[in-house]
Design a protein around this motif. Structure first.
Motif, mmCIF file in Angstrom:
data_model
loop_
_atom_site.group_PDB
_atom_site.id
_atom_site.type_symbol
_atom_site.label_atom_id
_atom_site.label_comp_id
_atom_site.label_asym_id
_atom_site.label_seq_id
_atom_site.Cartn_x
_atom_site.Cartn_y
_atom_site.Cartn_z
ATOM 1 N N GLN A 168 0.704 -0.923 0.475
ATOM 2 C CA GLN A 168 -0.014 0.107 -0.226
ATOM 3 C C GLN A 168 1.489 1.213 0.178
ATOM 4 O OE1 GLN A 168 -2.806 -0.485 3.188
ATOM 5 N NE2 GLN A 168 -4.024 1.283 2.453
ATOM 6 N N LEU A 169 1.869 0.932 1.166
ATOM 7 C CA LEU A 169 2.687 2.880 0.755
ATOM 8 C C LEU A 169 3.526 2.410 -0.107
ATOM 9 C CD1 LEU A 169 4.558 2.336 4.726
ATOM 10 C CD2 LEU A 169 3.045 4.531 3.713
ATOM 11 N N LEU A 170 4.278 1.286 -0.739
ATOM 12 C CA LEU A 170 4.796 1.527 -2.259
ATOM 13 C C LEU A 170 3.994 2.281 -3.058
ATOM 14 C CD1 LEU A 170 7.144 -1.349 -2.620
ATOM 15 C CD2 LEU A 170 7.424 0.805 -2.559
ATOM 16 N N ALA A 171 2.606 1.383 -3.293
ATOM 17 C CA ALA A 171 1.760 2.489 -4.339
ATOM 18 C C ALA A 171 1.755 4.137 -4.075
ATOM 19 C CB ALA A 171 0.469 2.001 -4.061
ATOM 20 N N VAL A 172 1.576 4.519 -2.968
ATOM 21 C CA VAL A 172 1.204 5.540 -2.737
ATOM 22 C C VAL A 172 2.640 6.625 -3.010
ATOM 23 C CG1 VAL A 172 1.159 7.759 -0.734
ATOM 24 C CG2 VAL A 172 -0.659 4.970 -0.919
ATOM 25 N N LEU A 173 3.579 6.056 -2.750
ATOM 26 C CA LEU A 173 5.300 6.501 -3.199
ATOM 27 C C LEU A 173 5.336 6.425 -4.829
ATOM 28 C CD1 LEU A 173 7.253 7.239 -0.838
ATOM 29 C CD2 LEU A 173 8.771 5.535 -1.558
ATOM 30 N N THR A 174 4.618 5.411 -5.287
ATOM 31 C CA THR A 174 5.601 5.828 -6.450
ATOM 32 C C THR A 174 4.359 6.223 -7.151
ATOM 33 O OG1 THR A 174 4.970 3.418 -6.766
ATOM 34 C CG2 THR A 174 4.620 4.100 -8.782
ATOM 35 N N VAL A 175 3.215 6.429 -7.247
ATOM 36 C CA VAL A 175 2.667 7.967 -7.733
ATOM 37 C C VAL A 175 2.957 9.945 -7.031
ATOM 38 C CG1 VAL A 175 0.271 8.888 -7.577
ATOM 39 C CG2 VAL A 175 0.129 6.035 -7.241
ATOM 40 N N VAL A 176 3.086 9.148 -5.602
ATOM 41 C CA VAL A 176 3.532 10.357 -5.019
ATOM 42 C C VAL A 176 5.420 11.186 -5.876
ATOM 43 C CG1 VAL A 176 5.120 11.701 -3.197
ATOM 44 C CG2 VAL A 176 3.258 10.501 -3.211
ATOM 45 N N ILE A 177 6.285 9.947 -6.228
ATOM 46 C CA ILE A 177 7.156 10.433 -7.225
ATOM 47 C C ILE A 177 6.732 10.834 -8.280
ATOM 48 C CG2 ILE A 177 9.254 9.425 -8.169
ATOM 49 C CD1 ILE A 177 9.639 7.401 -5.900
ATOM 50 N N LEU A 178 5.640 9.763 -9.337
ATOM 51 C CA LEU A 178 5.730 10.449 -10.043
ATOM 52 C C LEU A 178 4.570 12.013 -10.662
ATOM 53 C CD1 LEU A 178 3.854 7.654 -11.796
ATOM 54 C CD2 LEU A 178 5.917 8.187 -12.628
ATOM 55 N N GLN A 179 3.794 12.318 -9.438
ATOM 56 C CA GLN A 179 3.305 13.772 -9.649
ATOM 57 C C GLN A 179 4.871 14.547 -9.458
ATOM 58 O OE1 GLN A 179 1.285 13.152 -6.559
ATOM 59 N NE2 GLN A 179 -0.356 12.489 -7.356
ATOM 60 N N GLN A 180 5.909 14.484 -9.245
ATOM 61 C CA GLN A 180 6.701 15.279 -8.611
ATOM 62 C C GLN A 180 8.096 14.901 -10.331
ATOM 63 O OE1 GLN A 180 7.087 16.460 -5.627
ATOM 64 N NE2 GLN A 180 5.954 15.120 -5.036
ATOM 65 N N PHE A 181 7.530 14.736 -11.268
ATOM 66 C CA PHE A 181 8.294 14.714 -12.414
ATOM 67 C C PHE A 181 7.365 15.030 -13.388
ATOM 68 C CE2 PHE A 181 11.020 11.909 -10.099
ATOM 69 C CZ PHE A 181 12.595 12.698 -9.760
ATOM 70 N N LEU A 182 6.105 14.460 -13.258
ATOM 71 C CA LEU A 182 5.034 14.502 -14.464
ATOM 72 C C LEU A 182 4.250 15.696 -13.759
ATOM 73 C CD1 LEU A 182 4.834 11.067 -15.514
ATOM 74 C CD2 LEU A 182 6.383 12.731 -16.494
ATOM 75 N N SER A 183 3.805 16.707 -15.014
ATOM 76 C CA SER A 183 2.464 17.518 -14.501
ATOM 77 C C SER A 183 1.382 16.478 -14.567
ATOM 78 C CB SER A 183 2.461 18.097 -16.140
ATOM 79 O OG SER A 183 1.808 17.161 -17.191
ATOM 80 N N THR A 184 0.141 17.095 -13.909
ATOM 81 C CA THR A 184 -1.060 16.206 -14.125
ATOM 82 C C THR A 184 -1.956 16.255 -15.876
ATOM 83 O OG1 THR A 184 -2.185 17.915 -12.278
ATOM 84 C CG2 THR A 184 -3.702 16.622 -13.451
ATOM 85 N N GLU A 185 -1.395 16.882 -16.188
ATOM 86 C CA GLU A 185 -1.545 16.422 -18.154
ATOM 87 C C GLU A 185 -1.063 14.856 -18.448
ATOM 88 O OE1 GLU A 185 -0.875 19.514 -17.134
ATOM 89 O OE2 GLU A 185 -3.414 20.414 -17.109
#
Length: 430
Positions: A168-185
């Protein structure tokens, strides 16, 4: 007969490797299962354009069916496979199926390319994942309880929940990391596919780890006429099945209340900022994950029945005060402390839950007994926790939910009293 021959260092090494192999797959399974929930906001528009009502119905029906219907079916199917064809085979098939589900989602064409076939395929992939995760719990719990060393069964068995929460934590972390590098679009365009690719690759690694595991069942057990038989389960072990249902209902309900639902509760009821609530929950889940081995060791010292009674008793006494206080607190640190306290109570159960269930059934129907009773109780009481809480809130009687959890904890306490002081199965070494 209890054997107390000390383990050789080779034997200890093999058993610890087996625990790692079994729980690695568990981590991957839950990572893949939760990634879907955390990425849904980004990929929903690609599959469910809002102007098509049929598609939206498919969407809601799919989420419902995948989450609820498939788990008990998975518990039954994989339990049967594990009892008739071995735990190792069952664990390899379930992780392969999860890999397939993730891979399908990662490569799916969108609604714009193939129309209504896109959400239908998404639903199919989700059904595969639901089936897989429904079978994973019972087989892993059974395997880990059979391979864990005497005197350390609680400690080693606790790694099932370490990896479940870790996923569960790794899934959250993966999404958080992606949010740092990619825009919402970018996330909506292609970024959401990345975690599913990661999940599929991790599943392949886990498959190799599981391939080298030793089987814990004997040929005689697998060929027993009762092996994996539903009829034998209800004919000879109905009482054990009902006992497991009884405390899993409360256990699943309180687990989901203080993990997946809590984030929404902090925002909707407590009025906390959504980002702050995410940080609070990530911190609390991390601490909760670290608590599992400690509570497992404690159970090895005080006995599993006592741990289960502490869980039911403390849960009954503390649920209403904890939720009433959380409802009014705006201080993130205070919220974190209260949730961590609640999760400490839940740890009396989660650290040893798989083990306590496995000890109730003989080897020839153990995986089926554990998997099916868990999946049914989890689907009925765990999966519906959020729905019940939000419905009662909408009716203006949110406090009734706190009492509902309390009553189920009292039920768990009463069922814990039925646990044998000395389990009939598994307290000796095979």
């Amino acid at each position: 007969m209890t054997t107390t021959t000390p383990y050789t260092s080779e034997e200890r090494k093999n058993r610890i490797f087996a625990i790692v192999g079994a729980s690695s797959g568990n981590l991957v399974e839950w990572f893949d299962f939760y990634v879907y929930a955390f990425c849904a906001i980004y990929f929903a528009p690609a599959f469910f354009p809002s102007d098509d009502p049929t598609v939206q119905l498919l969407n809601t029906a799919g989420v419902f069916a995948a989450g609820f219907l498939m788990r008990p079916i998975g518990g039954w199917l994989f339990g049967r496979v594990a009892d008739k064809h071995g735990r190792k085979n069952s664990m390899m098939i379930s992780v392969l199926m999860m890999c397939g589900g993730s891979l399908i989602i990662a490569c799916l064409p969108t609604y714009a390319s193939i129309g209504a076939l896109a959400p239908a395929l998404l639903l199919l992939a989700r059904l595969l994942q639901g089936l897989s995760v429904g079978g994973e719990y019972g087989t892993t719990a059974t395997y880990m309880s059979e391979v864990a060393m005497r005197g350390q069964r609680g400690f080693l068995g606790s790694f099932q929940y370490v990896t479940l929460i870790g996923g569960q934590l790794l899934a959250v972390l993966t999404v958080v990391i992606l949010q740092q590098f990619l825009s919402t679009e970018e996330l909506k365009a292609y970024g959401w596919r990345i975690p599913f690719v990661v999940g599929a690759i991790a599943a392949v690694i886990s498959l190799f780890l599981r391939r080298s595991l030793k089987e814990t069942t004997s040929k005689e057990t697998r060929q027993d006429k009762d092996a994996g038989s539903m009829a034998a389960l209800f004919r000879n072990h109905k009482a054990a099945f009902i006992t497991v249902l009884g405390y899993t209902a409360g256990g699943s309900l309180i687990f989901y209340t203080f993990t997946t639902y809590m984030q929404k509760f902090l925002v909707n009821t407590g009025g906390m900022n959504a980002k702050t609530a995410s940080y609070v929950m990530t911190g609390a889940l991390f601490v909760y994950m670290c608590m599992q081995p400690l509570f497992g060791m404690l159970a090895d010292r005080i006995g599993r029945r006592n741990s289960m009674m502490l869980f039911g008793g403390l849960g009954t006494l503390c649920t209403v005060p904890l939720l009433m206080t959380l409802k009014t607190t705006t201080d993130p640190f205070m919220a974190f402390l209260l949730i961590t306290l609640a999760l400490a109570i839940v740890s009396f159960y989660t650290s040893i839950s798989g083990l306590v269930k496995a000890e109730m059934f003989p080897p020839q129907i153990r995986a089926l007994g554990v998997g099916l009773s868990y999946a049914v109780a989890n689907a009925a009481f765990g999966g519906s926790a959020e729905y019940v809480a939000l419905s009662l809130k909408a009716q203006g009687v949110e406090n009734n939910f706190y009492w509902y959890v309390t009553v189920m904890m009292a039920v768990a306490f009463l069922f814990s009293l039925r646990l044998p002081k000395q389990p009939a199965y598994l307290h000796h070494d095979h």
